[in-house]
Design an enzyme around this catalytic site. Structure first.
Site, mmCIF file in Angstrom:
data_model
loop_
_atom_site.group_PDB
_atom_site.id
_atom_site.type_symbol
_atom_site.label_atom_id
_atom_site.label_comp_id
_atom_site.label_asym_id
_atom_site.label_seq_id
_atom_site.Cartn_x
_atom_site.Cartn_y
_atom_site.Cartn_z
ATOM 1 C CE1 TYR A 185 5.080 3.373 9.864
ATOM 2 C CE2 TYR A 185 3.016 2.695 10.884
ATOM 3 C CZ TYR A 185 4.307 2.413 10.468
ATOM 4 O OH TYR A 185 4.817 1.144 10.663
ATOM 5 C CG HIS A 221 8.300 0.514 12.170
ATOM 6 N ND1 HIS A 221 8.493 1.256 11.026
ATOM 7 C CD2 HIS A 221 8.830 1.239 13.185
ATOM 8 C CE1 HIS A 221 9.099 2.394 11.365
ATOM 9 N NE2 HIS A 221 9.308 2.404 12.664
ATOM 10 C CE LYS A 270 5.106 -2.528 10.090
ATOM 11 N NZ LYS A 270 5.080 -2.026 8.690
ATOM 12 C CG ASN A 326 6.363 -4.636 6.351
ATOM 13 O OD1 ASN A 326 5.672 -4.327 7.323
ATOM 14 N ND2 ASN A 326 7.238 -3.807 5.807
ATOM 15 C CD GLU A 375 10.229 5.309 14.341
ATOM 16 O OE1 GLU A 375 10.695 4.187 14.643
ATOM 17 O OE2 GLU A 375 10.057 5.682 13.170
ATOM 18 C CG PHE A 429 1.886 3.366 1.292
ATOM 19 C CD1 PHE A 429 2.240 3.526 2.622
ATOM 20 C CD2 PHE A 429 2.835 3.656 0.319
ATOM 21 C CE1 PHE A 429 3.501 3.965 2.991
ATOM 22 C CE2 PHE A 429 4.111 4.099 0.672
ATOM 23 C CZ PHE A 429 4.431 4.261 2.023
ATOM 24 N NE ARG A 462 9.929 -5.510 7.188
ATOM 25 C CZ ARG A 462 10.475 -4.306 7.265
ATOM 26 N NH1 ARG A 462 11.651 -4.070 6.713
ATOM 27 N NH2 ARG A 462 9.856 -3.334 7.913
HETATM 28 P P1 CMP Z 1 7.496 0.500 7.878
HETATM 29 O O1 CMP Z 1 8.937 0.237 8.112
HETATM 30 O O2 CMP Z 1 6.571 0.250 9.006
HETATM 31 O O3 CMP Z 1 7.322 2.015 7.410
HETATM 32 C C1 CMP Z 1 6.298 2.442 6.539
HETATM 33 C C2 CMP Z 1 5.491 1.306 6.026
HETATM 34 O O4 CMP Z 1 4.703 1.579 4.909
HETATM 35 C C3 CMP Z 1 6.401 0.199 5.561
HETATM 36 O O5 CMP Z 1 7.007 -0.414 6.664
HETATM 37 C C4 CMP Z 1 5.452 -0.672 4.763
HETATM 38 O O6 CMP Z 1 4.866 -1.708 5.524
HETATM 39 C C5 CMP Z 1 4.412 0.323 4.356
HETATM 40 N N1 CMP Z 1 4.398 0.426 2.913
HETATM 41 C C6 CMP Z 1 5.405 0.782 2.117
HETATM 42 N N2 CMP Z 1 5.030 0.742 0.835
HETATM 43 C C7 CMP Z 1 3.759 0.326 0.827
HETATM 44 C C8 CMP Z 1 2.818 0.069 -0.198
HETATM 45 N N3 CMP Z 1 3.129 0.256 -1.491
HETATM 46 N N4 CMP Z 1 1.595 -0.345 0.181
HETATM 47 C C9 CMP Z 1 1.275 -0.501 1.475
HETATM 48 N N5 CMP Z 1 2.136 -0.265 2.492
HETATM 49 C C10 CMP Z 1 3.361 0.127 2.166
#
Ligand code: CMP
Length: 139
Positions: A50, A116, A10, A113, A127, A58, A103
């Site tokens: 997404y 993904h 990311k 984070n 995906e 979010f 992470r």
């Molecule tokens: P990912 O595995 O990419 O899939 C969805 C993403 O949403 C997740 O990782 C997080 O990075 C993001 N995400 C989940 N919860 C939150 C949150 N409370 N605020 C911002 N981003 C979030």
């Protein structure tokens, strides 16, 4: 079984020059990079990827973050690759991630984070097809 899964390094991680360190974690775990490209997603592309999270609070923030800087999208292949990649990534929220995971070592927050990874066989198929054609997967 040998599986393939979609990984995204990311924006928070590409920006901090962590691509190589993250790929080393995949390779050390026995995952093979069978496709890889660095791209800068548009907001619309991030939103489509997404789409399943469109109703979440979010979602807007997530899409803007994913379109903010380049990402590296990869297909990882190996025995049980979908679960293995999730183990190597660690929990979504770095505060809950186990020692040694990507992470835990690199993520800044639940949003920023660092990686993904597909969460199921169905997600992996969708995906991978979102970013790659069959000809681009070189096992
Ligand atoms: P990912 O595995 O990419 O899939 C969805 C993403 O949403 C997740 O990782 C997080 O990075 C993001 N995400 C989940 N919860 C939150 C949150 N409370 N605020 C911002 N981003 C979030």
């Amino acid at each position: 079984a040998i599986e393939r899964t979609l990984s995204i390094i990311k924006p928070d991680a590409t920006k901090r020059n962590l691509t190589g360190k993250i790929v080393a974690k995949f390779e050390d775990a026995g995952l093979r990079v069978v496709a890889s490209k660095r791209i800068h997603l548009s907001l619309a592309q991030a939103g489509a990827f997404y789409a399943e999270h469109a109703a979440r609070g979010f979602y807007g923030e997530l899409c803007e973050f994913m379109a903010s800087e380049p990402v590296v999208v990869q297909v990882l292949q190996g025995e049980g690759a979908i679960a293995k990649n999730r183990d190597v990534m660690g929990a979504t929220n770095p505060a809950n991630a186990a020692d040694g995971t990507i992470r835990k070592e690199f993520a800044l927050s639940v949003g920023e984070n660092s990686v993904h990874g597909s969460d199921s066989e169905a997600s992996a198929a969708r995906e991978i097809a979102f970013f790659f054609s069959g000809l681009e997967l070189v096992g």
